[in-house]
Design a protein around this motif. Sequence first.
Motif, short mmCIF file in Angstrom:
data_model
loop_
_atom_site.label_atom_id
_atom_site.label_comp_id
_atom_site.label_asym_id
_atom_site.label_seq_id
_atom_site.Cartn_x
_atom_site.Cartn_y
_atom_site.Cartn_z
N ALA A 96 28.32 32.65 -19.12
CA ALA A 96 27.94 34.21 -18.96
C ALA A 96 26.44 34.33 -18.72
O ALA A 96 26.23 35.13 -17.83
CB ALA A 96 28.57 34.70 -19.88
N ALA A 99 25.67 33.44 -15.29
CA ALA A 99 25.93 34.18 -14.37
C ALA A 99 24.99 35.68 -14.25
O ALA A 99 24.98 36.25 -13.25
CB ALA A 99 27.37 34.51 -14.41
N ASN A 100 24.68 36.19 -15.30
CA ASN A 100 24.01 37.20 -15.50
C ASN A 100 22.54 37.27 -15.21
O ASN A 100 22.00 38.14 -15.21
CB ASN A 100 24.31 37.72 -16.94
CG ASN A 100 25.63 38.15 -17.43
OD1 ASN A 100 26.48 38.46 -16.48
ND2 ASN A 100 25.96 38.28 -18.67
N VAL A 131 33.90 34.55 -20.82
CA VAL A 131 33.15 34.91 -19.56
C VAL A 131 33.70 36.08 -19.02
O VAL A 131 32.85 36.88 -18.60
CB VAL A 131 33.31 33.84 -18.69
CG1 VAL A 131 32.58 34.25 -17.30
CG2 VAL A 131 32.61 32.55 -19.35
N SER A 135 30.29 38.65 -18.92
CA SER A 135 29.79 38.49 -17.52
C SER A 135 29.57 40.03 -17.06
O SER A 135 30.48 40.60 -17.20
CB SER A 135 30.73 37.78 -16.63
OG SER A 135 29.99 37.73 -15.32
#
Length: 143
Positions: A96, A99-100, A131, A135
């Motif tokens: 996460a 991705a962030n 996630v 996310s």
Amino acid sequence: MVITTKKILVPLDGSNNSIRGLDMAIHIARQSHGTITALAVKSVPGIYALHPLGFLDFNSMTEIKKLLDEAKLRAAKRGIQLTGKTIAGDPGYDIARFANNPKNRIDLVVIGARGRSPAKEFILGSVSNYVVHKSKKPVLVVK
């Protein structure tokens, strides 16, 4: 509304479900002319996650490198560029966080449910569940 999916993140742990996630990411990348970043997170216990190399020993690094090389070959056979990354820590949290991070410019996370996590949940695996909830990017869960 047009959704651009140029950069797809696929967490890989070697399970069949993560490979199905990779195949779905390849399919989406072909349609959108995108690229894939495969992320292998070596799970490490507690305080060792704070160390940049954690518990990454030679054997686990060899296994991770083989996994990422196979993913790169699988994507290349379908004309898709795949970049592999390896980090040590808590899989859900680090996926996460990756991705962030705006620096990574991820548009979509494609994750397999019920991987190798020892604590499996009823519908989703614990990592994919985390996630999905943490996310800030769209998440596609592949079962």
